[in-house]
Motif scaffolding. Sequence first.
Motif, PDB file in Angstrom:
ATOM      1  N   UNK A 210      64.351  84.244  70.707  1.00 37.73           N
ATOM      2  CA  UNK A 210      63.161  83.644  71.188  1.00 37.73           C
ATOM      3  C   UNK A 210      62.106  84.337  70.550  1.00 37.73           C
ATOM      4  N   UNK A 211      61.939  83.862  69.420  1.00 39.06           N
ATOM      5  CA  UNK A 211      60.983  84.748  68.554  1.00 39.06           C
ATOM      6  C   UNK A 211      59.775  84.191  67.853  1.00 39.06           C
ATOM      7  N   UNK A 212      58.831  84.713  67.616  1.00 37.31           N
ATOM      8  CA  UNK A 212      57.634  84.176  66.603  1.00 37.31           C
ATOM      9  C   UNK A 212      56.992  82.833  67.555  1.00 37.31           C
ATOM     10  N   UNK A 213      56.963  81.846  66.899  1.00 36.28           N
ATOM     11  CA  UNK A 213      56.806  80.497  67.294  1.00 36.28           C
ATOM     12  C   UNK A 213      57.305  79.934  68.237  1.00 36.28           C
ATOM     13  N   UNK A 214      58.672  80.212  68.546  1.00 40.43           N
ATOM     14  CA  UNK A 214      59.503  79.897  69.682  1.00 40.43           C
ATOM     15  C   UNK A 214      59.100  80.685  70.995  1.00 40.43           C
ATOM     16  N   UNK A 215      58.764  82.114  70.626  1.00 40.11           N
ATOM     17  CA  UNK A 215      58.220  82.838  72.003  1.00 40.11           C
ATOM     18  C   UNK A 215      56.807  82.265  72.278  1.00 40.11           C
ATOM     19  N   UNK A 216      55.951  81.860  71.451  1.00 38.72           N
ATOM     20  CA  UNK A 216      54.689  81.453  71.585  1.00 38.72           C
ATOM     21  C   UNK A 216      54.760  80.100  72.444  1.00 38.72           C
ATOM     22  N   UNK A 217      55.867  79.258  72.272  1.00 39.59           N
ATOM     23  CA  UNK A 217      55.845  77.947  72.748  1.00 39.59           C
ATOM     24  C   UNK A 217      56.481  78.245  74.133  1.00 39.59           C
ATOM     25  N   UNK A 218      57.538  79.160  74.161  1.00 37.27           N
ATOM     26  CA  UNK A 218      57.918  79.735  75.740  1.00 37.27           C
ATOM     27  C   UNK A 218      57.068  80.318  76.454  1.00 37.27           C
ATOM     28  N   UNK A 219      55.972  81.013  76.015  1.00 40.33           N
ATOM     29  CA  UNK A 219      55.269  81.566  76.634  1.00 40.33           C
ATOM     30  C   UNK A 219      54.018  80.625  77.295  1.00 40.33           C
ATOM     31  N   UNK A 220      54.090  79.584  76.900  1.00 41.27           N
ATOM     32  CA  UNK A 220      53.091  78.486  77.251  1.00 41.27           C
ATOM     33  C   UNK A 220      53.693  77.583  78.152  1.00 41.27           C
ATOM     34  N   UNK A 221      55.008  77.715  78.280  1.00 45.20           N
ATOM     35  CA  UNK A 221      55.676  76.890  79.359  1.00 45.20           C
ATOM     36  C   UNK A 221      55.223  77.600  80.775  1.00 45.20           C
ATOM     37  N   UNK A 222      55.621  77.008  81.918  1.00 50.18           N
ATOM     38  CA  UNK A 222      55.084  77.619  83.377  1.00 50.18           C
ATOM     39  C   UNK A 222      56.338  78.506  83.783  1.00 50.18           C
ATOM     40  N   UNK A 223      57.578  78.401  83.292  1.00 51.57           N
ATOM     41  CA  UNK A 223      58.513  79.529  83.809  1.00 51.57           C
ATOM     42  C   UNK A 223      59.576  79.535  82.572  1.00 51.57           C
ATOM     43  N   UNK A 224      60.212  80.876  82.396  1.00 51.73           N
ATOM     44  CA  UNK A 224      61.213  81.045  81.397  1.00 51.73           C
ATOM     45  C   UNK A 224      62.367  81.762  81.860  1.00 51.73           C
ATOM     46  N   UNK A 225      63.422  80.935  81.639  1.00 55.41           N
ATOM     47  CA  UNK A 225      64.856  81.530  82.373  1.00 55.41           C
ATOM     48  C   UNK A 225      65.791  81.652  81.143  1.00 55.41           C
ATOM     49  N   UNK A 226      66.137  82.893  80.985  1.00 51.57           N
ATOM     50  CA  UNK A 226      66.980  83.226  79.911  1.00 51.57           C
ATOM     51  C   UNK A 226      68.483  83.690  80.201  1.00 51.57           C
ATOM     52  N   UNK A 227      69.188  83.427  79.287  1.00 47.68           N
ATOM     53  CA  UNK A 227      70.745  84.001  79.225  1.00 47.68           C
ATOM     54  C   UNK A 227      70.601  85.429  79.026  1.00 47.68           C
ATOM     55  N   UNK A 228      71.551  86.258  79.585  1.00 49.71           N
ATOM     56  CA  UNK A 228      71.833  87.427  79.133  1.00 49.71           C
ATOM     57  C   UNK A 228      72.112  87.605  77.715  1.00 49.71           C
ATOM     58  N   UNK A 229      71.690  88.607  77.019  1.00 45.16           N
ATOM     59  CA  UNK A 229      71.902  88.849  75.655  1.00 45.16           C
ATOM     60  C   UNK A 229      70.911  88.270  74.961  1.00 45.16           C
ATOM     61  N   UNK A 230      70.013  87.581  75.397  1.00 47.43           N
ATOM     62  CA  UNK A 230      68.668  86.894  74.823  1.00 47.43           C
ATOM     63  C   UNK A 230      67.756  87.895  74.194  1.00 47.43           C
ATOM     64  N   UNK A 231      67.316  87.633  72.774  1.00 44.09           N
ATOM     65  CA  UNK A 231      66.440  88.575  72.162  1.00 44.09           C
ATOM     66  C   UNK A 231      64.956  87.970  72.179  1.00 44.09           C
ATOM     67  N   UNK A 232      63.981  88.834  72.314  1.00 49.88           N
ATOM     68  CA  UNK A 232      62.329  88.285  72.221  1.00 49.88           C
ATOM     69  C   UNK A 232      61.711  89.210  71.274  1.00 49.88           C
ATOM     70  N   UNK A 233      61.087  88.548  70.450  1.00 52.93           N
ATOM     71  CA  UNK A 233      60.120  89.449  69.481  1.00 52.93           C
ATOM     72  C   UNK A 233      58.863  88.567  68.852  1.00 52.93           C
TER      73      UNK A 233
END
Length: 260
Positions: free
Chosen positions: A115-138
Amino acid sequence: MGFYSAYDSITVDVADGVATIEFHRPEKYNALNTEVMLDLQRAFAELQLDRDIDVVVITGEGEDAFSAGADIEQYAGPAEEHDPRQKDRQELFYDIYRAPLDLHAPVIAKIDGYCAGGGLILAMYCDMRVAAEGSQFGVPTCNIGQIPTGGSNYRAVQLVGEAKAKELVLTAGFIDDEEAHRIGLVNHVVPSEDLNEKVAGIVDAIQSTGRGAVKNSKKAINQAADAPDIDAAREYEADLWWEQFATDERRDLVDEFNEE
């Protein structure tokens, strides 16, 4: 209700008040090129008109990535070779990125993988974020000589604070699921095999409450996050409180509670 309009790079499936948006570019780690962004713009415009929607879930096809960000190929070459409307394009993308935050219903990012770059931007604008173990953010934009866009600098400071936002951006590095949870970037981290169940549980919890109360609460929290001071937030909150108090939903749910 089935599918909404036909899209080129995403699907929107609506059933029982829940809309699921899924990116379909697994070979590109679900990168957000212009085609995907315009599909998202149309999808959220349709969702905004559908007041029967209680919750939206955004996810990416496969287990490699929610979205690894922008399709870097579209940024290649000198600036003079690009459309001079590039800045206007970024303004449009800002509106698309924040569409989940502006939607009348809660939006959950279901993250499995990068979940990176523009993907992380979109996720940050969501109300909640739920991640699977092993996910990476940057936010690796500095690695390609660019800065984060889409209002993401402001949003990142809101979510994780100035120091962590600067660390994420200036080092262009990645953090793992545990660190993302520790700093408040994601709400929950679960084993990959439990991701669907966890998100479904949150959806069920939201749908078990007052639909109008949920949507007005989202408005109040959004406004509180951006309000210049507590007085402005409180005034808006009081107006929404009275609006919700006057609904049949509030009256019926209070009566049900008192009868239990």
